[in-house]
Write a protein that holds these residues in place. Structure first.
Motif, PDB file in Angstrom:
ATOM      1  N   GLY A  12       0.814  -1.219   0.000  1.00 22.32           N
ATOM      2  CA  GLY A  12       0.000   0.000   0.000  1.00 22.32           C
ATOM      3  C   GLY A  12       0.840   1.259   0.000  1.00 22.32           C
ATOM      4  O   GLY A  12       1.978   1.266  -0.464  1.00 22.32           O
ATOM      5  N   GLU A  13       0.276   2.334   0.536  1.00 15.17           N
ATOM      6  CA  GLU A  13       0.946   3.634   0.563  1.00 15.17           C
ATOM      7  C   GLU A  13       2.045   3.652   1.634  1.00 15.17           C
ATOM      8  O   GLU A  13       1.832   3.177   2.746  1.00 15.17           O
ATOM      9  CB  GLU A  13      -0.050   4.748   0.869  1.00 15.17           C
ATOM     10  N   PRO A  14       3.205   4.221   1.311  1.00 14.61           N
ATOM     11  CA  PRO A  14       4.267   4.330   2.314  1.00 14.61           C
ATOM     12  C   PRO A  14       3.953   5.426   3.327  1.00 14.61           C
ATOM     13  O   PRO A  14       3.154   6.328   3.072  1.00 14.61           O
ATOM     14  CB  PRO A  14       5.493   4.685   1.480  1.00 14.61           C
ATOM     15  N   ASP A  15       4.617   5.360   4.484  1.00  9.44           N
ATOM     16  CA  ASP A  15       4.466   6.401   5.500  1.00  9.44           C
ATOM     17  C   ASP A  15       5.194   7.674   5.100  1.00  9.44           C
ATOM     18  O   ASP A  15       4.779   8.774   5.457  1.00  9.44           O
ATOM     19  CB  ASP A  15       5.011   5.911   6.848  1.00  9.44           C
ATOM     20  N   ASP A  16       6.275   7.508   4.359  1.00  6.28           N
ATOM     21  CA  ASP A  16       7.071   8.659   3.919  1.00  6.28           C
ATOM     22  C   ASP A  16       7.820   8.279   2.658  1.00  6.28           C
ATOM     23  O   ASP A  16       8.108   7.094   2.432  1.00  6.28           O
ATOM     24  CB  ASP A  16       8.059   9.057   5.016  1.00  6.28           C
ATOM     25  N   ILE A  17       8.136   9.279   1.835  1.00  3.42           N
ATOM     26  CA  ILE A  17       8.938   9.073   0.626  1.00  3.42           C
ATOM     27  C   ILE A  17      10.069  10.081   0.636  1.00  3.42           C
ATOM     28  O   ILE A  17       9.827  11.290   0.758  1.00  3.42           O
ATOM     29  CB  ILE A  17       8.105   9.244  -0.662  1.00  3.42           C
ATOM     30  N   ASN A  18      11.297   9.578   0.529  1.00  4.94           N
ATOM     31  CA  ASN A  18      12.473  10.434   0.406  1.00  4.94           C
ATOM     32  C   ASN A  18      12.965  10.337  -1.032  1.00  4.94           C
ATOM     33  O   ASN A  18      13.268   9.243  -1.513  1.00  4.94           O
ATOM     34  CB  ASN A  18      13.563   9.984   1.384  1.00  4.94           C
ATOM     35  N   ARG A  19      13.023  11.460  -1.730  1.00  7.32           N
ATOM     36  CA  ARG A  19      13.325  11.483  -3.161  1.00  7.32           C
ATOM     37  C   ARG A  19      14.629  12.233  -3.418  1.00  7.32           C
ATOM     38  O   ARG A  19      14.874  13.290  -2.849  1.00  7.32           O
ATOM     39  CB  ARG A  19      12.173  12.156  -3.893  1.00  7.32           C
ATOM     40  N   THR A  20      15.459  11.654  -4.300  1.00  3.69           N
ATOM     41  CA  THR A  20      16.696  12.299  -4.737  1.00  3.69           C
ATOM     42  C   THR A  20      16.686  12.366  -6.258  1.00  3.69           C
ATOM     43  O   THR A  20      16.512  11.337  -6.920  1.00  3.69           O
ATOM     44  CB  THR A  20      17.932  11.502  -4.266  1.00  3.69           C
ATOM     45  N   ILE A  21      16.878  13.571  -6.785  1.00  4.90           N
ATOM     46  CA  ILE A  21      16.903  13.765  -8.233  1.00  4.90           C
ATOM     47  C   ILE A  21      18.285  14.256  -8.633  1.00  4.90           C
ATOM     48  O   ILE A  21      18.764  15.259  -8.101  1.00  4.90           O
ATOM     49  CB  ILE A  21      15.828  14.777  -8.672  1.00  4.90           C
ATOM     50  N   THR A  22      18.920  13.521  -9.542  1.00  3.28           N
ATOM     51  CA  THR A  22      20.239  13.899 -10.045  1.00  3.28           C
ATOM     52  C   THR A  22      20.212  13.865 -11.569  1.00  3.28           C
ATOM     53  O   THR A  22      19.200  13.485 -12.169  1.00  3.28           O
ATOM     54  CB  THR A  22      21.336  12.935  -9.536  1.00  3.28           C
ATOM     55  N   TYR A  24      21.556  11.724 -13.225  1.00  6.57           N
ATOM     56  CA  TYR A  24      21.528  10.306 -13.599  1.00  6.57           C
ATOM     57  C   TYR A  24      20.137   9.700 -13.497  1.00  6.57           C
ATOM     58  O   TYR A  24      19.904   8.578 -13.935  1.00  6.57           O
ATOM     59  CB  TYR A  24      22.501   9.509 -12.726  1.00  6.57           C
ATOM     60  N   GLY A  25      19.200  10.400 -12.857  1.00  5.68           N
ATOM     61  CA  GLY A  25      17.847   9.885 -12.710  1.00  5.68           C
ATOM     62  C   GLY A  25      17.279  10.206 -11.342  1.00  5.68           C
ATOM     63  O   GLY A  25      17.836  10.991 -10.583  1.00  5.68           O
ATOM     64  N   THR A  26      16.169   9.560 -11.023  1.00  6.93           N
ATOM     65  CA  THR A  26      15.478   9.793  -9.763  1.00  6.93           C
ATOM     66  C   THR A  26      15.497   8.518  -8.930  1.00  6.93           C
ATOM     67  O   THR A  26      15.193   7.438  -9.433  1.00  6.93           O
ATOM     68  CB  THR A  26      14.021  10.199 -10.018  1.00  6.93           C
ATOM     69  N   SER A  27      15.853   8.654  -7.663  1.00  5.70           N
ATOM     70  CA  SER A  27      15.777   7.526  -6.742  1.00  5.70           C
ATOM     71  C   SER A  27      14.845   7.902  -5.595  1.00  5.70           C
ATOM     72  O   SER A  27      14.751   9.074  -5.222  1.00  5.70           O
ATOM     73  CB  SER A  27      17.157   7.134  -6.211  1.00  5.70           C
ATOM     74  N   GLU A  28      14.131   6.904  -5.100  1.00  4.35           N
ATOM     75  CA  GLU A  28      13.194   7.129  -4.005  1.00  4.35           C
ATOM     76  C   GLU A  28      13.367   6.049  -2.950  1.00  4.35           C
ATOM     77  O   GLU A  28      13.606   4.881  -3.276  1.00  4.35           O
ATOM     78  CB  GLU A  28      11.747   7.099  -4.495  1.00  4.35           C
ATOM     79  N   GLN A  29      13.233   6.464  -1.703  1.00  4.62           N
ATOM     80  CA  GLN A  29      13.193   5.550  -0.571  1.00  4.62           C
ATOM     81  C   GLN A  29      11.784   5.642  -0.004  1.00  4.62           C
ATOM     82  O   GLN A  29      11.358   6.713   0.420  1.00  4.62           O
ATOM     83  CB  GLN A  29      14.208   5.946   0.493  1.00  4.62           C
ATOM     84  N   TRP A  30      11.065   4.529  -0.005  1.00  6.26           N
ATOM     85  CA  TRP A  30       9.736   4.482   0.578  1.00  6.26           C
ATOM     86  C   TRP A  30       9.863   3.875   1.959  1.00  6.26           C
ATOM     87  O   TRP A  30      10.426   2.794   2.122  1.00  6.26           O
ATOM     88  CB  TRP A  30       8.802   3.641  -0.275  1.00  6.26           C
ATOM     89  N   VAL A  31       9.318   4.556   2.947  1.00  3.95           N
ATOM     90  CA  VAL A  31       9.437   4.150   4.342  1.00  3.95           C
ATOM     91  C   VAL A  31       8.124   3.516   4.807  1.00  3.95           C
ATOM     92  O   VAL A  31       7.066   4.141   4.695  1.00  3.95           O
ATOM     93  CB  VAL A  31       9.782   5.363   5.236  1.00  3.95           C
ATOM     94  N   TYR A  32       8.228   2.286   5.313  1.00  6.27           N
ATOM     95  CA  TYR A  32       7.083   1.581   5.894  1.00  6.27           C
ATOM     96  C   TYR A  32       7.400   1.319   7.357  1.00  6.27           C
ATOM     97  O   TYR A  32       7.984   0.296   7.718  1.00  6.27           O
ATOM     98  CB  TYR A  32       6.826   0.268   5.149  1.00  6.27           C
TER      99      TYR A  32
END
Length: 51
Positions: A12-22, A24-32
């Motif tokens: 389902g939906e994560p509690d938080d999303i940490n996003r890094t954009i460079t 080279y692309g976009t990376s995300e950390q989804w926190v559960y």
């Protein structure tokens, strides 16, 4: 899996999303917090699940 596929599962939906954009692309950390797990995405594709 894509982000949309993860959202359609029991995760389902994560509690938080940490996003890094460079340049080279976009990376995300989804926190559960309830599971004590982190899902990592590179350009929208799940690449790692961390305890």
């Amino acid at each position: 899996m894509t982000k949309e596929q993860v959202l359609a599962t029991n995760w389902g939906e994560p509690d938080d999303i940490n996003r890094t954009i460079t340049s080279y692309g976009t990376s995300e950390q989804w926190v559960y917090s309830a599971y004590g797990k982190y899902l990592y995405f590179e350009d929208g594709i799940l690449v790692t699940i961390e305890d």
